[in-house]
Design a protein around this motif. Structure first.
Motif, mmCIF file in Angstrom:
data_model
loop_
_atom_site.group_PDB
_atom_site.id
_atom_site.type_symbol
_atom_site.label_atom_id
_atom_site.label_comp_id
_atom_site.label_asym_id
_atom_site.label_seq_id
_atom_site.Cartn_x
_atom_site.Cartn_y
_atom_site.Cartn_z
ATOM 1 N N ASP A 1 -18.448 -0.998 7.356
ATOM 2 C CA ASP A 1 -17.271 -0.957 6.807
ATOM 3 C C ASP A 1 -17.583 -0.944 5.392
ATOM 4 N N PHE A 2 -18.565 -1.718 5.104
ATOM 5 C CA PHE A 2 -18.727 -1.918 3.395
ATOM 6 C C PHE A 2 -18.884 -0.532 2.536
ATOM 7 N N ASN A 3 -19.480 0.380 3.394
ATOM 8 C CA ASN A 3 -20.149 1.567 2.765
ATOM 9 C C ASN A 3 -18.782 2.438 2.224
ATOM 10 N N LYS A 4 -18.676 3.207 1.228
ATOM 11 C CA LYS A 4 -17.619 4.050 0.991
ATOM 12 C C LYS A 4 -17.870 4.880 -0.145
ATOM 13 N N ILE A 5 -17.109 5.905 -0.299
ATOM 14 C CA ILE A 5 -17.170 6.868 -1.461
ATOM 15 C C ILE A 5 -15.536 7.045 -1.845
ATOM 16 N N SER A 6 -15.451 6.439 -2.954
ATOM 17 C CA SER A 6 -13.847 6.618 -3.445
ATOM 18 C C SER A 6 -13.876 6.522 -4.753
ATOM 19 N N TYR A 7 -12.360 6.870 -5.328
ATOM 20 C CA TYR A 7 -12.108 6.873 -6.665
ATOM 21 C C TYR A 7 -10.397 6.784 -6.663
ATOM 22 N N ALA A 8 -10.063 6.341 -7.800
ATOM 23 C CA ALA A 8 -8.657 6.037 -7.980
ATOM 24 C C ALA A 8 -7.844 7.242 -8.395
ATOM 25 N N ILE A 9 -6.638 7.341 -7.740
ATOM 26 C CA ILE A 9 -5.878 8.512 -8.154
ATOM 27 C C ILE A 9 -4.406 8.024 -8.531
ATOM 28 N N ASN A 10 -3.794 8.644 -9.593
ATOM 29 C CA ASN A 10 -2.350 8.295 -9.802
ATOM 30 C C ASN A 10 -1.577 8.558 -8.893
ATOM 31 N N THR A 11 -0.616 7.906 -8.317
ATOM 32 C CA THR A 11 0.114 8.354 -7.611
ATOM 33 C C THR A 11 1.668 8.221 -7.713
ATOM 34 N N ALA A 12 1.965 7.447 -8.732
ATOM 35 C CA ALA A 12 3.348 7.424 -9.256
ATOM 36 C C ALA A 12 3.098 6.670 -10.604
ATOM 37 N N ALA A 13 4.518 6.713 -11.281
ATOM 38 C CA ALA A 13 4.481 5.829 -12.517
ATOM 39 C C ALA A 13 3.835 4.374 -12.428
ATOM 40 N N ASN A 14 2.705 4.084 -13.418
ATOM 41 C CA ASN A 14 2.011 2.955 -13.186
ATOM 42 C C ASN A 14 1.379 2.293 -11.706
ATOM 43 N N GLN B 1 1.039 -1.090 0.043
ATOM 44 C CA GLN B 1 0.073 -0.102 0.153
ATOM 45 C C GLN B 1 0.785 1.153 0.031
ATOM 46 N N VAL B 2 1.988 1.278 0.809
ATOM 47 C CA VAL B 2 2.929 2.247 0.884
ATOM 48 C C VAL B 2 3.518 2.517 -0.492
ATOM 49 N N THR B 3 3.964 1.537 -1.221
ATOM 50 C CA THR B 3 4.568 1.557 -2.581
ATOM 51 C C THR B 3 3.555 1.998 -3.587
ATOM 52 N N LYS B 4 2.338 1.668 -3.574
ATOM 53 C CA LYS B 4 1.421 2.069 -4.672
ATOM 54 C C LYS B 4 1.006 3.542 -4.210
ATOM 55 N N ALA B 5 1.182 4.012 -2.940
ATOM 56 C CA ALA B 5 0.589 5.548 -2.675
ATOM 57 C C ALA B 5 1.822 6.326 -3.312
ATOM 58 N N GLY B 6 2.819 6.015 -3.590
ATOM 59 C CA GLY B 6 3.570 7.015 -4.329
ATOM 60 C C GLY B 6 3.866 8.302 -3.579
ATOM 61 N N MET B 7 3.283 9.255 -4.108
ATOM 62 C CA MET B 7 3.486 10.823 -3.545
ATOM 63 C C MET B 7 2.769 10.707 -2.414
ATOM 64 N N PHE B 8 1.707 10.060 -2.146
ATOM 65 C CA PHE B 8 0.708 10.307 -0.787
ATOM 66 C C PHE B 8 1.198 9.178 0.104
ATOM 67 N N GLN B 9 2.409 8.668 0.189
ATOM 68 C CA GLN B 9 2.886 7.885 1.220
ATOM 69 C C GLN B 9 2.607 8.077 2.613
ATOM 70 N N GLN B 10 2.810 9.434 2.891
ATOM 71 C CA GLN B 10 2.219 9.564 4.462
ATOM 72 C C GLN B 10 0.851 9.729 4.704
ATOM 73 N N ALA B 11 0.028 9.209 3.607
ATOM 74 C CA ALA B 11 -1.573 9.351 4.120
ATOM 75 C C ALA B 11 -1.915 7.586 4.250
#
Length: 214
Positions: free
Chosen positions: A81-94, A22-32
């Motif tokens: 915990d099933f309920n959520k509002i979400s969308y994908a954001i690009n955090t780093a290359a690929n 998860q940290v790797t995928k988060a790229g520039m948002f790793q601190q979050a």
């Protein structure tokens, strides 16, 4: 003799590997990726709504004028915990992450115009608070109505969204509130507005609805 497996260690190792992924995928948002959930509240005369900084989204809604048929307590919606509002954001290359997996900051409730309340959260990229890449979620709660506005502001939409498309995921699990479950299922509905025109969808009309053209 079969070797004895330490399932506890295996489970912890799997959780550690998943967390690192998860940290790797988060790229520039790793601190979050890792944080502490914080809940803030806003309310008007008809409901009280809890917001969480995890995903910068509603956590549950309590309806003041309606009671659950079994418990006789106020009806609570979207509380699992099933309920959520979400969308994908690009955090780093690929690489990409879902906003619902990230901890937003600066959650606050402020007074808005005409008696409204404004709830906002921010998600910033990089280590600096001055970074020019950030996402802001804003919810506007109006007095004496069930209407809530949800605004999303992105400073770098071409960078954060693939082909400029925001693919919103809205998952909602409806729990029984009425004494007649079949009646409730048939009458649960989703309303939507386009260009000022209102329409709605229920299971009684048809099993699914595509909103691609809205």
């Amino acid at each position: 003799m079969q070797p004895k497996l330490d399932t506890t260690t295996m489970r912890l190792d799997a959780q550690k590997a998943d967390s690192q992924l998860q940290v790797t995928k988060a790229g520039m948002f790793q601190q979050a990726v890792n944080g502490t959930e914080q809940v803030i509240f806003a309310e008007n005369s008809v409901f009280k709504i809890a917001f969480t900084n995890k995903g910068g989204q509603p956590k549950y809604v309590e309806l003041k004028s309606f009671k659950n048929a079994e418990t006789q307590k106020p009806v609570v919606l979207a509380a699992s915990d099933f309920n959520k509002i979400s969308y994908a954001i690009n955090t780093a290359a690929n690489q990409s992450s879902q906003t619902s997996d990230l901890f937003f900051s600066n959650g606050k409730v402020e007074q808005g115009p005409s008696g409204s309340q404004v709830v906002s959260f921010e998600l910033r990229g990089g280590d600096s608070a001055q970074t020019n890449t950030y996402i802001k979620h804003q919810f506007i709660i109006y007095p004496d109505t069930y209407k809530i506005d949800f605004n999303i502001a992105l400073t770098q939409p071409a960078q954060l969204l693939t082909q400029g498309n925001l693919n919103l995921i809205w998952k909602y699990e409806a729990h029984q509130q009425e004494s007649d479950l079949d009646f409730e299922r048939q009458n649960t509905q989703v309303g939507y507005i386009e260009d000022g025109n209102f329409d709605y969808h229920t299971i009684g009309k048809k099993a699914q609805l595509s909103l691609e053209n809205l």
